[in-house]
Write an enzyme that holds these catalytic residues in place. Structure first.
Site, PDB file in Angstrom:
ATOM      1  N   GLU A  45      -5.433 -10.782  20.925  1.00 43.27           N
ATOM      2  CA  GLU A  45      -4.036 -11.178  20.901  1.00 43.27           C
ATOM      3  C   GLU A  45      -3.181 -10.093  21.541  1.00 43.27           C
ATOM      4  OE1 GLU A  45      -2.815 -11.864  16.867  1.00 43.27           O
ATOM      5  OE2 GLU A  45      -4.121 -13.598  16.628  1.00 43.27           O
ATOM      6  N   HIS A  80      -1.953  -5.632   6.049  1.00 46.85           N
ATOM      7  CA  HIS A  80      -1.789  -6.949   6.682  1.00 46.85           C
ATOM      8  C   HIS A  80      -1.769  -8.098   5.685  1.00 46.85           C
ATOM      9  CE1 HIS A  80      -2.154  -4.970  10.539  1.00 46.85           C
ATOM     10  NE2 HIS A  80      -3.199  -4.339  10.055  1.00 46.85           N
ATOM     11  N   ARG A 142      -1.835 -25.733   3.728  1.00 46.15           N
ATOM     12  CA  ARG A 142      -1.900 -25.800   2.269  1.00 46.15           C
ATOM     13  C   ARG A 142      -0.720 -25.019   1.708  1.00 46.15           C
ATOM     14  NH1 ARG A 142      -3.741 -21.457   4.109  1.00 46.15           N
ATOM     15  NH2 ARG A 142      -4.337 -19.586   3.035  1.00 46.15           N
TER      16      ARG A 142
END
Length: 148
Positions: A45, A80, A142
Site C-alpha cells: 500500500e 494499529h 459486520r
C-alpha cells in the site's frame, strides 16, 4: 507499506522508505505474517506520514437503499488497533464529510450491501488542507467489536 493480507494489529507490517531495504523488509514481514496468521501473503500500500483514520457506518436493505450514519474518528491507536473513537471526526469539514459519506454510500450501493457495516478510509492530512485527499481502506461487513 508492506502489510500481511491475513493480518491485523500491526503484525506483518513494515514501512519501506528506501528501495535498498525492500527485500529485507519483505522477508521480515512474510516471516512475521506466517508465524502470526499461517499465511505469508503480503499487500503493498502507499504509505502516508500524516493521516487520520476515519470510518463511515452504512446500512443497506434488500431494496437497494444504502444510507450513511456519519463518521467516526479512529486515529487514536496503539499497535494499529483503535483505542478511542470520536464522533464527529475533529478533522471533518462539511465538504469533506459530504465527499466521504457519498463515497461510502456509493461503495455500499455498488455491492448491493444489505446489512450494517463500516467503510474505512484514511485521510491524507499532508495533502491540500482545503480539500484533503482520502483513500479507501476496507469494508467491515459486520458490527465491529468496538461496538457492543
Amino acid at each position: 507499506l508492506l502489510k500481511a493480507s491475513a493480518g491485523g494489529g500491526g503484525k506483518g507490517m513494515r514501512i519501506v522508505r528506501e528501495e535498498s531495504g525492500l527485500l529485507a523488509a519483505i522477508e521480515t514481514a512474510k516471516s512475521e505474517a506466517r508465524n502470526a496468521f499461517g499465511d505469508d501473503t503480503l499487500l503493498i500500500e502507499r504509505y502516508f506520514d500524516d493521516v487520520k483514520h476515519v470510518e463511515v457506518q452504512i446500512v443497506g436493505d434488500s431494496q437497494g437503499n444504502v444510507q450513511h450514519l456519519y463518521e467516526r474518528e479512529c486515529s487514536i491507536q496503539r499497535r494499529h488497533q483503535k483505542v478511542l473513537e470520536e464522533a464527529p471526526s475533529c478533522i471533518m469539514t462539511a465538504e469533506l464529510r459530504e465527499r466521504m459519506t457519498r463515497a461510502a454510500v456509493e461503495i455500499g450501493k455498488s455491492i448491493a450491501y444489505q446489512s450494517l457495516g463500516t467503510v474505512e478510509f484514511i485521510v491524507d492530512c499532508g495533502s491540500d488542507p482545503l480539500r484533503p485527499s482520502f483513500f479507501f481502506l476496507e469494508v467491515n461487513t459486520r458490527l465491529q467489536v468496538e461496538h457492543p
